[in-house]
Enzyme design. Sequence first.
Site, short mmCIF file in Angstrom:
data_model
loop_
_atom_site.label_atom_id
_atom_site.label_comp_id
_atom_site.label_asym_id
_atom_site.label_seq_id
_atom_site.Cartn_x
_atom_site.Cartn_y
_atom_site.Cartn_z
N ASN A 12 0.89 -1.10 -0.08
CA ASN A 12 0.08 -0.06 0.04
C ASN A 12 1.17 1.22 -0.08
O ASN A 12 1.43 1.41 1.19
CB ASN A 12 -0.97 0.07 1.27
CG ASN A 12 -1.83 1.11 1.34
OD1 ASN A 12 -1.84 2.07 0.62
ND2 ASN A 12 -2.47 1.24 2.57
N LYS A 14 0.08 4.15 -0.48
CA LYS A 14 -0.62 5.37 0.18
C LYS A 14 -0.38 6.55 -0.61
O LYS A 14 -0.31 6.52 -1.71
CB LYS A 14 -0.31 5.50 1.90
CG LYS A 14 -0.43 4.48 2.64
CD LYS A 14 -0.14 4.47 4.11
CE LYS A 14 -0.57 3.13 4.68
NZ LYS A 14 -0.38 3.10 6.35
N HIS A 97 -9.71 1.09 4.71
CA HIS A 97 -8.47 1.10 5.57
C HIS A 97 -8.69 2.16 6.83
O HIS A 97 -9.45 3.06 6.50
CB HIS A 97 -7.36 1.73 4.59
CG HIS A 97 -5.87 1.72 5.28
ND1 HIS A 97 -5.63 2.80 6.04
CD2 HIS A 97 -4.94 0.93 4.87
CE1 HIS A 97 -4.32 2.59 6.43
NE2 HIS A 97 -4.33 1.16 5.84
N GLU A 99 -7.16 4.54 7.74
CA GLU A 99 -6.87 5.93 7.55
C GLU A 99 -8.01 6.66 7.05
O GLU A 99 -8.44 7.88 7.17
CB GLU A 99 -5.55 6.07 6.78
CG GLU A 99 -4.35 5.89 7.68
CD GLU A 99 -3.07 5.27 6.90
OE1 GLU A 99 -3.05 5.34 5.74
OE2 GLU A 99 -2.24 4.79 7.46
N GLU A 169 -5.39 -5.12 10.79
CA GLU A 169 -4.50 -4.24 10.87
C GLU A 169 -4.99 -3.68 12.25
O GLU A 169 -5.83 -2.79 12.30
CB GLU A 169 -4.63 -3.16 9.75
CG GLU A 169 -4.38 -3.62 8.46
CD GLU A 169 -3.64 -2.73 7.41
OE1 GLU A 169 -2.52 -3.02 7.05
OE2 GLU A 169 -4.35 -1.95 7.26
N GLY A 175 2.01 2.41 10.51
CA GLY A 175 3.06 3.26 10.68
C GLY A 175 3.72 3.71 11.71
O GLY A 175 4.48 4.94 12.01
P1 PGA Z 1 2.62 0.13 7.82
O1 PGA Z 1 1.09 0.18 7.08
O2 PGA Z 1 3.04 -1.15 7.19
O3 PGA Z 1 3.53 1.39 7.23
O4 PGA Z 1 2.18 0.17 9.25
C1 PGA Z 1 0.48 -0.76 6.91
C2 PGA Z 1 -1.04 -0.24 6.29
O5 PGA Z 1 -1.40 0.90 6.54
O6 PGA Z 1 -1.66 -0.71 5.58
#
Ligand code: PGA
Length: 261
Positions: A12, A14, A97, A99, A169, A175
Amino acid sequence: MAISKKMMIVGNWKMNIMPGNAAKLAKEMLSLVKGARTEIVICPPYVDINEVSDAVKGTVIKVGAQNCHWETSGAFTGEVSPEMLKKLDVSYVIIGHSERKQYFGETDKTINMKIKKALSSGLNSILCVGETLQQREKGTQEQTVLKQIKEALDGITAEAMMNITIAYEPIWAIGTGKTASSDQAEQMCGFIRSEISKIYDVSVAQGIIILYGGSMGPVNAEELLCCPNINGGLIGGSSLKPHDFAYIIQTADGKIGKEIY
Ligand code: PGA
């Protein structure tokens, strides 16, 4: 329950990588993972999709989107429909997701609408679920995730489940550099599988791909991917680094075909 260890690694990106640089990054990754047996999906920003699709056409890398709308077309400023994505050779879409929930008002209801639309348009959905740190500290992580799953999958048939992947997740691990321990990740992914078995049946539960996501990288990939109920990863930060991403894929390749009891 005998789970056949199919593996899948999803990157991903982003809101990273400018148009013009995306094909180069995708090709670099491709050169490192050419012979992989793990299902590999890269989800670039919308504006990079065209060039990434061209760069990986006919290879082991599939293209995914990070979101989609629940209608085919219309007055929905700023949105993109599954049909538009299909035209660009997209085969997967991440839905729900955290976010998007946190910053863009995504709800379990809109997630359900998006999954239904993605499925009817021929896109595979990667449904994200997970609890906040507060919910984990209160011990309500399982009921939180179960509610998300039940609402997201409302009205989805067992047959359609073949085109759905679930990504667990924990929000507190995304993150942040904080990974769930392999015990925590395995426990939740096993819980999700057993609930899928109750909602549908054992064969749907055995066949469904369940990913872990949240600060997965080369250092912890092996431990997480070895867990019986984890079929791969949804990778953010490490999916922007070709060697780290390739390392995770090679680790996943080593788990393929293992029957876990
Ligand atoms: P990350 O993100 O590996 O940077 O923690 C995972 C995600 O949000 O899918």
